[in-house]
Motif scaffolding. Sequence first.
Motif, PDB file in Angstrom:
ATOM      1  N   HIS A  28     -46.528 -18.762  52.562  1.00  0.00           N
ATOM      2  CA  HIS A  28     -46.163 -18.366  51.200  1.00  0.00           C
ATOM      3  C   HIS A  28     -47.123 -17.308  50.663  1.00  0.00           C
ATOM      4  O   HIS A  28     -46.710 -16.408  49.928  1.00  0.00           O
ATOM      5  CB  HIS A  28     -46.125 -19.588  50.291  1.00  0.00           C
ATOM      6  CG  HIS A  28     -45.086 -20.577  50.703  1.00  0.00           C
ATOM      7  ND1 HIS A  28     -43.735 -20.356  50.532  1.00  0.00           N
ATOM      8  CD2 HIS A  28     -45.190 -21.772  51.315  1.00  0.00           C
ATOM      9  CE1 HIS A  28     -43.057 -21.386  51.009  1.00  0.00           C
ATOM     10  NE2 HIS A  28     -43.916 -22.264  51.494  1.00  0.00           N
ATOM     11  N   CYS A  29     -48.377 -17.411  51.022  1.00  0.00           N
ATOM     12  CA  CYS A  29     -49.378 -16.439  50.576  1.00  0.00           C
ATOM     13  C   CYS A  29     -49.066 -15.051  51.150  1.00  0.00           C
ATOM     14  O   CYS A  29     -49.125 -14.039  50.435  1.00  0.00           O
ATOM     15  CB  CYS A  29     -50.765 -16.918  50.993  1.00  0.00           C
ATOM     16  SG  CYS A  29     -52.098 -15.982  50.238  1.00  0.00           S
ATOM     17  N   ALA A  32     -46.077 -13.516  49.515  1.00  0.00           N
ATOM     18  CA  ALA A  32     -46.381 -13.069  48.153  1.00  0.00           C
ATOM     19  C   ALA A  32     -47.235 -11.799  48.155  1.00  0.00           C
ATOM     20  O   ALA A  32     -47.596 -11.295  47.096  1.00  0.00           O
ATOM     21  CB  ALA A  32     -47.085 -14.178  47.383  1.00  0.00           C
ATOM     22  N   ARG A  34     -50.331 -11.484  49.778  1.00  0.00           N
ATOM     23  CA  ARG A  34     -51.753 -11.851  49.783  1.00  0.00           C
ATOM     24  C   ARG A  34     -52.433 -11.520  48.454  1.00  0.00           C
ATOM     25  O   ARG A  34     -53.380 -10.743  48.402  1.00  0.00           O
ATOM     26  CB  ARG A  34     -52.485 -11.159  50.928  1.00  0.00           C
ATOM     27  CG  ARG A  34     -52.039 -11.614  52.288  1.00  0.00           C
ATOM     28  CD  ARG A  34     -52.892 -10.923  53.351  1.00  0.00           C
ATOM     29  NE  ARG A  34     -52.427 -11.243  54.675  1.00  0.00           N
ATOM     30  CZ  ARG A  34     -52.973 -12.184  55.451  1.00  0.00           C
ATOM     31  NH1 ARG A  34     -53.988 -12.868  55.037  1.00  0.00           N
ATOM     32  NH2 ARG A  34     -52.485 -12.408  56.647  1.00  0.00           N
ATOM     33  N   ILE A  40     -53.694 -15.558  41.309  1.00  0.00           N
ATOM     34  CA  ILE A  40     -52.968 -16.817  41.554  1.00  0.00           C
ATOM     35  C   ILE A  40     -53.399 -17.864  40.532  1.00  0.00           C
ATOM     36  O   ILE A  40     -52.572 -18.554  39.936  1.00  0.00           O
ATOM     37  CB  ILE A  40     -53.230 -17.341  42.983  1.00  0.00           C
ATOM     38  CG1 ILE A  40     -52.788 -16.331  44.028  1.00  0.00           C
ATOM     39  CG2 ILE A  40     -52.495 -18.668  43.203  1.00  0.00           C
ATOM     40  CD1 ILE A  40     -53.225 -16.682  45.449  1.00  0.00           C
ATOM     41  N   LEU A  80     -47.216 -19.071  44.118  1.00  0.00           N
ATOM     42  CA  LEU A  80     -46.943 -18.146  45.220  1.00  0.00           C
ATOM     43  C   LEU A  80     -45.457 -17.817  45.313  1.00  0.00           C
ATOM     44  O   LEU A  80     -45.083 -16.678  45.567  1.00  0.00           O
ATOM     45  CB  LEU A  80     -47.461 -18.724  46.541  1.00  0.00           C
ATOM     46  CG  LEU A  80     -48.984 -18.833  46.664  1.00  0.00           C
ATOM     47  CD1 LEU A  80     -49.362 -19.612  47.918  1.00  0.00           C
ATOM     48  CD2 LEU A  80     -49.640 -17.461  46.649  1.00  0.00           C
TER      49      LEU A  80
END
Length: 194
Positions: A28-29, A32, A34, A40, A80
């Motif tokens: 997910h990171c 998104a 990074r 975040i 994310l």
Amino acid sequence: MPRMLRMPGKDVLPPGPKRELVAELYVHCREAGRPPLPQIAALTGTMPNPYEVSRETIRRLLTGTTTSQWVVVDALLRALCQMRNWDPDGRRWPEPDDRYDDDDPTTCREYLRRLWNNDIDGLEPDEAPVAPPAAPAQTASGWGTPSTAVNQAQQAPGGWGGSASSPQVEDPWATGPLPNAPAQPAAYSDEPPF
């Protein structure tokens, strides 16, 4: 410029349930883009149903040095997913053109929660118990719900059309008199009742 986090190597985070959880968070990171940890952390406090998570907690989750409460992991997932414009309750691997031919309808949130539970319990993914499917809601009528006439007939002495001295017939292929008909012995037929 802040240093970007990378997925820990196998020498730092050996294979196992914790690595599976961290790897899923990194999926997910990466999707998104990074984002930096402060971005975040800020989003976790401003998104719908906010649950503010510190950037240090996020860093520790992404490096596998901690296992936090589900509400914290869920807030990170939602942040994310919001950054990549993705629904955390959507299918984890959607099919093209909204075709859902895949046999795995698991959502991103369900899958991450399963990995989180495995990490807490120390279970490998193939050892983890899987929740049974939910039973269909029972209605007042329909299949599986006996009607009042059936209940009364089955509770009468002798069952369907029987007498108090004759045994109750439980053969589904049996053809016999109706519940209100005079008592007669049940006749059997090889023909199905439909």
